[in-house]
Write a protein that holds these residues in place. Structure first.
Motif, PDB file in Angstrom:
ATOM      1  N   LYS A  75     -21.638   6.425  -6.188  1.00  0.00           N
ATOM      2  CA  LYS A  75     -21.459   5.983  -4.811  1.00  0.00           C
ATOM      3  C   LYS A  75     -20.012   5.534  -4.644  1.00  0.00           C
ATOM      4  O   LYS A  75     -19.430   4.935  -5.563  1.00  0.00           O
ATOM      5  CB  LYS A  75     -22.399   4.826  -4.478  1.00  0.00           C
ATOM      6  N   ILE A  76     -19.444   5.805  -3.474  1.00  0.00           N
ATOM      7  CA  ILE A  76     -18.064   5.416  -3.182  1.00  0.00           C
ATOM      8  C   ILE A  76     -17.988   4.820  -1.783  1.00  0.00           C
ATOM      9  O   ILE A  76     -18.934   4.915  -1.002  1.00  0.00           O
ATOM     10  CB  ILE A  76     -17.097   6.627  -3.271  1.00  0.00           C
ATOM     11  N   TRP A  77     -16.874   4.213  -1.485  1.00  0.00           N
ATOM     12  CA  TRP A  77     -16.534   3.821  -0.120  1.00  0.00           C
ATOM     13  C   TRP A  77     -15.362   4.674   0.325  1.00  0.00           C
ATOM     14  O   TRP A  77     -14.438   4.923  -0.460  1.00  0.00           O
ATOM     15  CB  TRP A  77     -16.121   2.357  -0.037  1.00  0.00           C
ATOM     16  N   ILE A  78     -15.384   5.088   1.567  1.00  0.00           N
ATOM     17  CA  ILE A  78     -14.232   5.740   2.183  1.00  0.00           C
ATOM     18  C   ILE A  78     -13.593   4.721   3.113  1.00  0.00           C
ATOM     19  O   ILE A  78     -14.229   4.248   4.063  1.00  0.00           O
ATOM     20  CB  ILE A  78     -14.638   7.012   2.950  1.00  0.00           C
ATOM     21  N   LEU A  98      -7.129  -5.311   1.641  1.00  0.00           N
ATOM     22  CA  LEU A  98      -7.406  -4.374   0.553  1.00  0.00           C
ATOM     23  C   LEU A  98      -8.026  -5.076  -0.654  1.00  0.00           C
ATOM     24  O   LEU A  98      -8.939  -4.545  -1.287  1.00  0.00           O
ATOM     25  CB  LEU A  98      -6.142  -3.626   0.145  1.00  0.00           C
ATOM     26  N   THR A  99      -7.545  -6.257  -0.963  1.00  0.00           N
ATOM     27  CA  THR A  99      -8.119  -7.029  -2.067  1.00  0.00           C
ATOM     28  C   THR A  99      -9.583  -7.330  -1.790  1.00  0.00           C
ATOM     29  O   THR A  99     -10.439  -7.207  -2.681  1.00  0.00           O
ATOM     30  CB  THR A  99      -7.327  -8.340  -2.270  1.00  0.00           C
ATOM     31  N   ARG A 100      -9.900  -7.675  -0.549  1.00  0.00           N
ATOM     32  CA  ARG A 100     -11.300  -7.945  -0.187  1.00  0.00           C
ATOM     33  C   ARG A 100     -12.142  -6.680  -0.284  1.00  0.00           C
ATOM     34  O   ARG A 100     -13.283  -6.712  -0.738  1.00  0.00           O
ATOM     35  CB  ARG A 100     -11.382  -8.545   1.229  1.00  0.00           C
ATOM     36  N   VAL A 101     -11.582  -5.545   0.140  1.00  0.00           N
ATOM     37  CA  VAL A 101     -12.289  -4.264   0.048  1.00  0.00           C
ATOM     38  C   VAL A 101     -12.622  -3.944  -1.403  1.00  0.00           C
ATOM     39  O   VAL A 101     -13.740  -3.534  -1.729  1.00  0.00           O
ATOM     40  CB  VAL A 101     -11.455  -3.129   0.674  1.00  0.00           C
ATOM     41  N   LEU A 102     -11.670  -4.132  -2.297  1.00  0.00           N
ATOM     42  CA  LEU A 102     -11.904  -3.823  -3.709  1.00  0.00           C
ATOM     43  C   LEU A 102     -12.957  -4.752  -4.314  1.00  0.00           C
ATOM     44  O   LEU A 102     -13.814  -4.319  -5.082  1.00  0.00           O
ATOM     45  CB  LEU A 102     -10.595  -3.882  -4.486  1.00  0.00           C
ATOM     46  N   LYS A 103     -12.910  -6.022  -3.955  1.00  0.00           N
ATOM     47  CA  LYS A 103     -13.926  -6.971  -4.425  1.00  0.00           C
ATOM     48  C   LYS A 103     -15.297  -6.569  -3.889  1.00  0.00           C
ATOM     49  O   LYS A 103     -16.295  -6.558  -4.619  1.00  0.00           O
ATOM     50  CB  LYS A 103     -13.565  -8.391  -3.991  1.00  0.00           C
ATOM     51  N   GLN A 106     -16.790  -3.642  -5.745  1.00  0.00           N
ATOM     52  CA  GLN A 106     -17.410  -4.041  -7.007  1.00  0.00           C
ATOM     53  C   GLN A 106     -18.748  -4.728  -6.768  1.00  0.00           C
ATOM     54  O   GLN A 106     -19.722  -4.460  -7.462  1.00  0.00           O
ATOM     55  CB  GLN A 106     -16.476  -4.955  -7.791  1.00  0.00           C
ATOM     56  N   GLU A 107     -18.804  -5.594  -5.764  1.00  0.00           N
ATOM     57  CA  GLU A 107     -20.041  -6.310  -5.450  1.00  0.00           C
ATOM     58  C   GLU A 107     -21.170  -5.345  -5.053  1.00  0.00           C
ATOM     59  O   GLU A 107     -22.332  -5.619  -5.305  1.00  0.00           O
ATOM     60  CB  GLU A 107     -19.806  -7.294  -4.295  1.00  0.00           C
ATOM     61  N   THR A 108     -20.802  -4.241  -4.420  1.00  0.00           N
ATOM     62  CA  THR A 108     -21.803  -3.279  -3.940  1.00  0.00           C
ATOM     63  C   THR A 108     -21.962  -2.099  -4.896  1.00  0.00           C
ATOM     64  O   THR A 108     -22.594  -1.101  -4.549  1.00  0.00           O
ATOM     65  CB  THR A 108     -21.434  -2.771  -2.529  1.00  0.00           C
TER      66      THR A 108
END
Length: 145
Positions: A75-78, A98-103, A106-108
């Motif tokens: 699974k990925i995020w776009i 971007l830092t929040r997106v990367l965290k 990982q959480e998801t």
């Protein structure tokens, strides 16, 4: 600065930001269609939007769409949108989003974040490399109807 998930109450401010994002990429201004698009994404829960708040104003956002990679079997995020109001650029807003997106990725349990940016958007490209994004060996194509 506050970075949080967007809610329906953010839609009026998000409409302005998203409309400006679209104009940045040479699209026609259309606040009603943008509002409808945002409301549908939120109502259906088929995207995740993070907002950045500075000086009690919504100054930036990023929008993620869930997807999958057959190559990676994951699974990925776009990351489809990342936009900061011009007045607030250079203050680290995009980096924090971007830092929040990367965290969040990982959480998801998403194993990659994919994004595109304009070939001429050198400042965004520099930021993405600085954070750890890499170019792929794939070329992006689109077919318009």
């Amino acid at each position: 600065m506050i970075i949080r998930k967007a809610t329906h109450t953010d839609i009026p401010s998000l409409v302005i930001l998203m409309n400006n994002f679209r104009k940045f990429y040479q699209q026609e201004s259309n606040t009603e269609e943008v509002k409808s698009f945002l409301k549908e994404r939120m109502d259906k829960g088929n995207s995740v939007i993070f907002v950045a708040i500075l000086e009690d104003k919504l100054v930036g956002y990023t929008q993620l769409f869930p997807s999958f990679s057959t190559i990676k079997l994951e699974k990925i995020w776009i990351l489809n949108d990342l936009f900061i109001s011009e007045k607030f650029r250079g203050l680290g807003v995009a980096s924090q989003l971007l830092t929040r997106v990367l965290k969040f990725s990982q959480e998801t349990h998403r194993h990659q974040v994919w994004l595109l940016t304009g070939n001429d958007n050198k400042s965004a490209q520099h930021l993405y490399r600085k954070i750890g994004f890499t170019n792929t060996k794939f070329k992006h194509y689109v077919y318009n109807f």
